[in-house]
Design a protein around this motif. Structure first.
Motif, PDB file in Angstrom:
ATOM      1  N   GLU A   1       0.825  -1.216   0.000  1.00 37.43           N
ATOM      2  CA  GLU A   1       0.000   0.000   0.000  1.00 37.43           C
ATOM      3  C   GLU A   1       0.858   1.265   0.000  1.00 37.43           C
ATOM      4  O   GLU A   1       0.595   2.191  -0.753  1.00 37.43           O
ATOM      5  CB  GLU A   1      -0.931   0.019   1.221  1.00 37.43           C
ATOM      6  CG  GLU A   1      -2.063  -0.965   1.148  1.00 37.43           C
ATOM      7  CD  GLU A   1      -3.213  -0.491   0.278  1.00 37.43           C
ATOM      8  OE1 GLU A   1      -3.294   0.701  -0.043  1.00 37.43           O
ATOM      9  OE2 GLU A   1      -4.046  -1.345  -0.069  1.00 37.43           O
ATOM     10  N   ILE A   2       1.889   1.313   0.871  1.00 35.98           N
ATOM     11  CA  ILE A   2       2.689   2.540   0.961  1.00 35.98           C
ATOM     12  C   ILE A   2       3.571   2.735  -0.264  1.00 35.98           C
ATOM     13  O   ILE A   2       4.101   3.818  -0.475  1.00 35.98           O
ATOM     14  CB  ILE A   2       3.545   2.626   2.258  1.00 35.98           C
ATOM     15  CG1 ILE A   2       4.663   1.600   2.264  1.00 35.98           C
ATOM     16  CG2 ILE A   2       2.677   2.572   3.489  1.00 35.98           C
ATOM     17  CD1 ILE A   2       5.726   1.827   3.326  1.00 35.98           C
TER      18      ILE A   2
ATOM     19  N   MET B   1      -6.615   3.842   8.298  1.00 36.26           N
ATOM     20  CA  MET B   1      -7.967   3.264   8.242  1.00 36.26           C
ATOM     21  C   MET B   1      -8.309   2.828   6.813  1.00 36.26           C
ATOM     22  O   MET B   1      -8.917   1.775   6.618  1.00 36.26           O
ATOM     23  CB  MET B   1      -9.004   4.250   8.767  1.00 36.26           C
ATOM     24  CG  MET B   1      -8.964   4.344  10.275  1.00 36.26           C
ATOM     25  SD  MET B   1     -10.129   5.487  11.077  1.00 36.26           S
ATOM     26  CE  MET B   1     -11.227   6.035   9.830  1.00 36.26           C
ATOM     27  N   ASP B   2      -7.910   3.625   5.816  1.00 34.36           N
ATOM     28  CA  ASP B   2      -8.147   3.253   4.416  1.00 34.36           C
ATOM     29  C   ASP B   2      -7.435   1.943   4.076  1.00 34.36           C
ATOM     30  O   ASP B   2      -7.999   1.071   3.419  1.00 34.36           O
ATOM     31  CB  ASP B   2      -7.662   4.349   3.460  1.00 34.36           C
ATOM     32  CG  ASP B   2      -8.542   5.584   3.490  1.00 34.36           C
ATOM     33  OD1 ASP B   2      -9.657   5.517   4.043  1.00 34.36           O
ATOM     34  OD2 ASP B   2      -8.093   6.617   2.948  1.00 34.36           O
ATOM     35  N   VAL B   3      -6.178   1.820   4.513  1.00 31.81           N
ATOM     36  CA  VAL B   3      -5.406   0.598   4.256  1.00 31.81           C
ATOM     37  C   VAL B   3      -6.112  -0.595   4.901  1.00 31.81           C
ATOM     38  O   VAL B   3      -6.258  -1.650   4.267  1.00 31.81           O
ATOM     39  CB  VAL B   3      -3.957   0.736   4.791  1.00 31.81           C
ATOM     40  CG1 VAL B   3      -3.232  -0.605   4.746  1.00 31.81           C
ATOM     41  CG2 VAL B   3      -3.194   1.781   3.990  1.00 31.81           C
TER      42      VAL B   3
ATOM     43  N   GLU C   1      -9.311  -0.904   5.653  1.00 32.33           N
ATOM     44  CA  GLU C   1     -10.552  -1.171   4.916  1.00 32.33           C
ATOM     45  C   GLU C   1     -10.270  -1.943   3.632  1.00 32.33           C
ATOM     46  O   GLU C   1     -10.973  -2.901   3.322  1.00 32.33           O
ATOM     47  CB  GLU C   1     -11.280   0.129   4.586  1.00 32.33           C
ATOM     48  CG  GLU C   1     -11.942   0.769   5.787  1.00 32.33           C
ATOM     49  CD  GLU C   1     -12.969  -0.148   6.450  1.00 32.33           C
ATOM     50  OE1 GLU C   1     -13.823  -0.721   5.740  1.00 32.33           O
ATOM     51  OE2 GLU C   1     -12.896  -0.311   7.685  1.00 32.33           O
ATOM     52  N   ARG C   2      -9.245  -1.523   2.880  1.00 35.57           N
ATOM     53  CA  ARG C   2      -8.913  -2.242   1.637  1.00 35.57           C
ATOM     54  C   ARG C   2      -8.494  -3.680   1.942  1.00 35.57           C
ATOM     55  O   ARG C   2      -8.836  -4.594   1.209  1.00 35.57           O
ATOM     56  CB  ARG C   2      -7.816  -1.503   0.857  1.00 35.57           C
ATOM     57  CG  ARG C   2      -8.357  -0.316   0.069  1.00 35.57           C
ATOM     58  CD  ARG C   2      -7.366   0.230  -0.943  1.00 35.57           C
ATOM     59  NE  ARG C   2      -6.243   0.901  -0.334  1.00 35.57           N
ATOM     60  CZ  ARG C   2      -6.239   2.172   0.060  1.00 35.57           C
ATOM     61  NH1 ARG C   2      -7.325   2.911  -0.102  1.00 35.57           N
ATOM     62  NH2 ARG C   2      -5.169   2.722   0.593  1.00 35.57           N
ATOM     63  N   HIS C   3      -7.773  -3.871   3.046  1.00 38.05           N
ATOM     64  CA  HIS C   3      -7.359  -5.225   3.445  1.00 38.05           C
ATOM     65  C   HIS C   3      -8.576  -6.079   3.770  1.00 38.05           C
ATOM     66  O   HIS C   3      -8.672  -7.225   3.336  1.00 38.05           O
ATOM     67  CB  HIS C   3      -6.411  -5.169   4.638  1.00 38.05           C
ATOM     68  CG  HIS C   3      -6.185  -6.517   5.267  1.00 38.05           C
ATOM     69  ND1 HIS C   3      -5.485  -7.516   4.620  1.00 38.05           N
ATOM     70  CD2 HIS C   3      -6.594  -7.047   6.453  1.00 38.05           C
ATOM     71  CE1 HIS C   3      -5.487  -8.592   5.387  1.00 38.05           C
ATOM     72  NE2 HIS C   3      -6.141  -8.331   6.507  1.00 38.05           N
ATOM     73  N   LYS C   4      -9.540  -5.524   4.515  1.00 42.99           N
ATOM     74  CA  LYS C   4     -10.743  -6.278   4.886  1.00 42.99           C
ATOM     75  C   LYS C   4     -11.552  -6.678   3.654  1.00 42.99           C
ATOM     76  O   LYS C   4     -12.083  -7.771   3.590  1.00 42.99           O
ATOM     77  CB  LYS C   4     -11.623  -5.443   5.830  1.00 42.99           C
ATOM     78  CG  LYS C   4     -11.098  -5.374   7.235  1.00 42.99           C
ATOM     79  CD  LYS C   4     -11.983  -4.501   8.099  1.00 42.99           C
ATOM     80  CE  LYS C   4     -11.376  -4.315   9.472  1.00 42.99           C
ATOM     81  NZ  LYS C   4     -12.048  -3.257  10.220  1.00 42.99           N
ATOM     82  N   ARG C   5     -11.631  -5.762   2.670  1.00 39.24           N
ATOM     83  CA  ARG C   5     -12.390  -6.064   1.455  1.00 39.24           C
ATOM     84  C   ARG C   5     -11.718  -7.142   0.625  1.00 39.24           C
ATOM     85  O   ARG C   5     -12.387  -7.921  -0.034  1.00 39.24           O
ATOM     86  CB  ARG C   5     -12.566  -4.799   0.613  1.00 39.24           C
ATOM     87  CG  ARG C   5     -13.637  -3.863   1.167  1.00 39.24           C
ATOM     88  CD  ARG C   5     -14.093  -2.832   0.149  1.00 39.24           C
ATOM     89  NE  ARG C   5     -13.012  -2.030  -0.397  1.00 39.24           N
ATOM     90  CZ  ARG C   5     -12.627  -0.848   0.093  1.00 39.24           C
ATOM     91  NH1 ARG C   5     -13.213  -0.355   1.164  1.00 39.24           N
ATOM     92  NH2 ARG C   5     -11.652  -0.183  -0.473  1.00 39.24           N
ATOM     93  N   SER C   6     -10.368  -7.181   0.661  1.00 42.54           N
ATOM     94  CA  SER C   6      -9.670  -8.163  -0.178  1.00 42.54           C
ATOM     95  C   SER C   6      -9.502  -9.508   0.537  1.00 42.54           C
ATOM     96  O   SER C   6      -9.174 -10.506  -0.088  1.00 42.54           O
ATOM     97  CB  SER C   6      -8.290  -7.633  -0.573  1.00 42.54           C
ATOM     98  OG  SER C   6      -7.451  -7.549   0.561  1.00 42.54           O
ATOM     99  N   ALA C   7      -9.715  -9.538   1.850  1.00 49.92           N
ATOM    100  CA  ALA C   7      -9.507 -10.771   2.623  1.00 49.92           C
ATOM    101  C   ALA C   7     -10.627 -11.767   2.391  1.00 49.92           C
ATOM    102  O   ALA C   7     -11.716 -11.479   2.023  1.00 49.92           O
ATOM    103  CB  ALA C   7      -9.406 -10.452   4.098  1.00 49.92           C
TER     104      ALA C   7
END
Length: 157
Positions: free
Chosen positions: A21-22, A147-149, A151-157
């Motif tokens: 992400e970074i 928080m954005d990172v 959220e993206r992790h939760k959606r892709s998990a």
């Protein structure tokens, strides 16, 4: 007489994902352009790594600003360092990642701004006068990014 901002956030995502992400530089470029900045790569590298660079032009306080950015350290999955140069100041953004567990990563962000000339000293001095407000805004931005990172992790998990 430089100005320092620091922030630390814990992210519910593995360190490799947070590092990805970074270092999603294309996402940062698009985000800056959406906010009205002109962004141009100043290198020809295909793979991310030390030496990547950008010329960024944006409006701030009614004037156009030009900043040269360069990726000076690239250490997967531990972090990156980006150096910025403008006519009045130079800055170093250091982002360090620490794996707290397999699914949790600590994000440490350190921004140091150093004046290059009298105009830069005046700018840094005015930043010091507003340090509380600027520091709070810096920490808020880092927290929002974390928080954005997540959220993206939760959606892709």
């Amino acid at each position: 007489m430089d100005m320092q901002f620091t922030s630390r956030e814990d992210i519910e995502a593995p360190i490799d994902e947070v590092f990805a992400e970074i270092t999603d530089f294309t996402r940062f470029e698009r985000g800056a352009m959406r906010r009205g900045a002109e962004v141009a790569r100043s290198d020809a590298q295909v793979e991310p790594g030390v030496g990547m660079g950008w010329q960024v032009r944006f409006k701030l306080r009614g004037r156009m600003r030009d900043v040269a950015l360069r990726l000076s350290e690239y250490d997967p999955p531990n972090g990156i360092v980006i150096e910025a140069e403008a006519s009045t100041v130079e800055a170093v953004l250091q982002v360090d990642l620490v794996a707290l567990s397999r699914a949790r990563t600590r994000l440490n962000v350190d921004l140091s701004v150093t004046p290059r000339n009298l105009a830069g000293r005046l700018l840094v001095q005015s930043m010091k006068l507003a340090k509380g407000k600027l520091g709070k805004r810096f920490r808020l931005r880092v927290a929002e990014y974390a928080m954005d990172v997540e959220e993206r992790h939760k959606r892709s998990a």
